[in-house]
Design a protein around this motif. Structure first.
Motif, short mmCIF file in Angstrom:
data_model
loop_
_atom_site.label_atom_id
_atom_site.label_comp_id
_atom_site.label_asym_id
_atom_site.label_seq_id
_atom_site.Cartn_x
_atom_site.Cartn_y
_atom_site.Cartn_z
N GLY A 96 20.20 85.37 54.14
CA GLY A 96 20.50 85.46 52.72
C GLY A 96 20.44 84.11 52.05
N GLU A 97 20.61 84.14 50.73
CA GLU A 97 20.55 82.91 49.94
C GLU A 97 21.86 82.14 50.07
OE1 GLU A 97 18.18 81.51 48.52
OE2 GLU A 97 16.62 83.03 48.24
N LEU A 98 21.81 81.07 50.83
CA LEU A 98 23.01 80.24 51.03
C LEU A 98 23.07 79.11 50.01
CD1 LEU A 98 25.20 80.41 53.23
CD2 LEU A 98 24.06 78.51 54.36
N VAL A 99 21.91 78.63 49.59
CA VAL A 99 21.81 77.48 48.69
C VAL A 99 21.30 77.95 47.34
CG1 VAL A 99 20.79 75.22 48.30
CG2 VAL A 99 21.36 75.94 50.63
N ALA A 100 22.04 77.59 46.29
CA ALA A 100 21.60 77.86 44.92
C ALA A 100 20.71 76.70 44.50
CB ALA A 100 22.80 78.01 43.99
N ALA A 101 19.46 77.00 44.21
CA ALA A 101 18.49 75.95 43.90
C ALA A 101 17.94 76.14 42.49
CB ALA A 101 17.36 75.96 44.91
N SER A 102 18.05 75.07 41.69
CA SER A 102 17.41 75.06 40.38
C SER A 102 16.20 74.14 40.48
CB SER A 102 18.38 74.56 39.31
OG SER A 102 18.60 73.17 39.46
N GLY A 103 15.58 73.88 39.35
CA GLY A 103 14.43 72.98 39.38
C GLY A 103 14.77 71.57 39.74
N THR A 104 16.04 71.18 39.54
CA THR A 104 16.43 69.78 39.78
C THR A 104 17.59 69.60 40.75
OG1 THR A 104 17.89 69.86 37.84
CG2 THR A 104 15.63 69.05 37.49
N THR A 105 18.38 70.64 40.98
CA THR A 105 19.60 70.47 41.79
C THR A 105 19.71 71.52 42.88
OG1 THR A 105 20.96 71.83 40.32
CG2 THR A 105 20.86 69.45 39.86
N LEU A 106 20.57 71.19 43.86
CA LEU A 106 20.92 72.11 44.95
C LEU A 106 22.43 72.13 45.10
CD1 LEU A 106 18.48 70.69 47.67
CD2 LEU A 106 18.05 72.69 46.24
N ASN A 107 22.98 73.28 45.41
CA ASN A 107 24.38 73.35 45.80
C ASN A 107 24.62 74.66 46.54
OD1 ASN A 107 24.24 74.20 42.73
ND2 ASN A 107 25.92 75.37 43.63
N LEU A 108 25.71 74.71 47.31
CA LEU A 108 26.04 75.93 48.02
C LEU A 108 26.39 77.02 47.01
CD1 LEU A 108 28.23 74.46 50.91
CD2 LEU A 108 25.85 75.20 51.02
N GLN A 109 26.05 78.26 47.34
CA GLN A 109 26.27 79.37 46.42
C GLN A 109 27.74 79.43 45.99
OE1 GLN A 109 24.35 81.39 44.92
NE2 GLN A 109 22.41 81.46 46.05
N PRO A 110 28.03 79.41 44.68
CA PRO A 110 29.42 79.43 44.20
C PRO A 110 30.18 80.68 44.65
CG PRO A 110 27.90 78.83 42.43
CD PRO A 110 27.05 79.29 43.58
N ALA A 111 29.47 81.77 44.93
CA ALA A 111 30.14 83.01 45.31
C ALA A 111 30.69 82.97 46.73
CB ALA A 111 29.18 84.19 45.15
N LEU A 112 30.28 81.98 47.51
CA LEU A 112 30.73 81.88 48.89
C LEU A 112 32.12 81.26 48.99
CD1 LEU A 112 27.50 80.45 50.57
CD2 LEU A 112 28.43 82.75 50.91
N SER A 113 32.89 81.71 49.98
CA SER A 113 34.14 81.04 50.34
C SER A 113 33.78 80.01 51.42
CB SER A 113 35.15 82.05 50.88
OG SER A 113 36.27 81.37 51.43
N VAL A 114 33.84 78.73 51.07
CA VAL A 114 33.39 77.67 51.97
C VAL A 114 34.60 76.94 52.56
CG1 VAL A 114 32.03 75.56 52.18
CG2 VAL A 114 31.28 77.38 50.63
N GLU A 115 34.63 76.85 53.89
CA GLU A 115 35.69 76.12 54.59
C GLU A 115 35.04 74.99 55.39
OE1 GLU A 115 37.96 78.78 57.01
OE2 GLU A 115 38.28 80.22 55.37
#
Length: 513
Positions: free
Chosen positions: A77-96
């Motif tokens: 699944g999509e773990l990384v939210a990628a835009s044209g300029t930035t990357l970050n972990l999907q905000p919907a995830l609970s990250v520990e």
């Protein structure tokens, strides 16, 4: 909500909803680790440069896209939210992330939880060949976390001994020695813990092990104070108990030595450690001499030594608040304030804000501004300063820049080992960067004319860290300021001739009486 777990203390592991996920591609793992540690958005350019430094922009971006695809396949699944300029972990995830959990436990003072969370060094056994920037980032992060572990263990050992739980103190002290076998301070903690448990034989064995390590690895003998631990009460020049005071949610470590009529507050330079300073015979000599004049109050400013680490860069206002908090905690109504090097600007701020709390001000090897401008030429330029800072950090873990701070001690293996150990315990390359950048940007020139307390400025003529002209500038701009030039090249006040500084302190003590 789906749960993503990062285990970065030790060899990295990833789990999705409890299922372990293997990433064969190391750069995919490195990208996830970097995003988890960032805790927010990272530019595509930063990620590409970090992982493919040798590639041109187009190639690096193509490899980044391929790496994101590999992550998507591995995690289904999509773990990384990628835009044209930035990357970050999907905000919907609970990250520990275990590194965050460790730091949060340290921040809360839950030290047992913190040391149990630290199951290994950051990314132990994980490396990216040919990615120097990533390796440097990982090194700085690793050293920052090890520094916090050392601090947590030192505090736990003292609290466990004080609570009569010497057995637990031994466990923590054994781990502390394992972190840095060449630290005489760590061995002392373990010797004290064995003695508190009533096991003199184990304490003697630890003393022998310490002596062997120092002799074989550094070619230096044991400090007499370490040997004296086994000679009974009153034989050792023991460091006093370290206490803590809270200010703005930050715990500051401080000690008091002596009981004279005048309180003397020492504000240290860019790094300090109220317990490690006792390991150096020159420091102990200076402390003993001052404590015969008055009651000496020592402390570690926020962010360094045994005081809590902070996320923000330290400021002169923060240092002034630290001074006030420590004075109040120590029951000091009025004191002589002694500011050394980078601690001086904070003392200047305090002297302007709280003149009623001071008998006087002594500035040693200090300055009004951290970098050069047209109207302040006695400091390094921004470029020169940043070059020096990078050199200092590049050699962190060893006796970094001792040739600048104490040229007379170059080649003294015991002094070099002590300085290297103090640096490792007091801060980390990443954490101290903010301290040094804050010093570079410091400017208290506008405060000098507002100082109303008697002030003496002392400076060594050949000081390589802070030029003597900086001291002359301070004395000239402070109303009634007195400048005393001291012979020598060493920046540290406890190295070389200590008489001028002791005399200046004694003169204030005489006036106070």
């Amino acid at each position: 909500m789906e749960r993503l777990e990062f285990r970065l203390l030790g060899f990295p592991e990833f789990r999705m909803n409890g299922r372990r996920v293997s990433l064969a591609l190391r750069k995919a793992a490195a990208l996830l680790i970097f995003l988890a540690e960032a805790g927010g958005s990272v530019s595509r350019e930063t990620a590409a440069t970090l992982l493919w430094p040798e590639a041109d922009e187009e190639t690096a971006r193509a490899r980044l896209r391929r790496t994101l695809y590999k992550i998507r396949v591995a995690f289904r699944g999509e773990l990384v939210a990628a835009s044209g300029t930035t990357l970050n972990l999907q905000p919907a995830l609970s990250v520990e992330v275990d590194t965050r959990a460790f730091e949060h436990a340290c921040d809360r003072g839950s030290l047992e939880t913190a040391v149990n969370t630290y199951t290994g060094d950051f990314l132990a056994g994980f490396a990216l060949e040919g990615c120097q920037e990533f390796e440097e980032w990982a090194f700085f992060r690793r050293e920052a976390l090890r520094s916090r572990l050392t601090q947590a263990l030192e505090r736990l050992i003292e609290t466990r001994i004080a609570a009569g739980d010497a057995r637990t103190a031994i466990v923590h002290a054994t781990r502390l020695v394992g972190l840095d076998p060449l630290s005489e301070s760590a061995h002392r903690h373990l010797i004290r813990a064995h003695l508190a448990a009533g096991d003199r034989a184990a304490a003697e064995r630890q003393l022998e092990a310490c002596a062997r390590h120092l002799r074989d690895e550094l070619g230096v003998p044991l400090d007499p104070a370490t040997v004296a631990l086994l000679q009974g009460p009153g034989k050792a020049t023991e460091a006093p108990r370290t206490r803590y005071v809270e200010v703005e949610g930050i715990h500051l470590a401080y000690q008091t030595v002596g009981d004279g009529p005048l309180d003397i507050v020492l504000v240290p330079g860019f790094v300090s450690h109220v317990e490690r300073i006792w390991e150096d015979s020159r420091c102990r000599s200076w402390i003993a001499a001052v404590s015969r004049i008055g009651r000496l109050i020592l402390f570690d400013r926020r962010g360094v030594g045994l005081s809590d680490r902070v996320g923000a860069r330290p400021t002169v206002d923060a240092t002034a608040k630290d001074i006030l908090a420590v004075m109040d905690a120590a029951g000091s109504r009025r004191a002589l304030l002694v500011g050394s090097s980078e601690g001086g600007p904070g003392c200047i701020r305090f002297a302007v804000d709280h003149p009623d709390r001071l008998v006087g001000l002594v500035l040693w090897g200090s300055l009004a501004k951290g970098s050069r401008t047209r109207d302040y030429t006695c400091a390094l330029t921004h470029e020169q300063y940043d070059l020096w800072r990078r050199r200092l950090i590049a050699n962190w873990g060893g006796p970094a820049e001792i040739e600048t701070f104490a040229p007379s001690l170059v080649g003294d293996r015991q002094a070099e080992a002590w300085w290297a150990g103090l640096l490792r315990a007091a801060s980390s390359p990443g954490a101290v960067t903010g301290v040094l950048e804050a010093l570079r940007d410091t400017d208290v020139r506008h405060l000098l004319a507002r100082i109303s307390v008697p002030t003496t400025v002392l400076h060594r003529s050949g000081d390589r860290a802070v030029l003597a002209e900086s001291g002359r500038f301070l004395a000239a701009k402070i109303p009634g300021g007195r400048f005393v030039e001291v012979a020598g090249d060493d920046h540290w006040f406890w190295v070389g001739d200590q008489t001028p500084l002791l005399r200046a302190i004694g003169e204030f003590a005489g006036r106070y009486r």
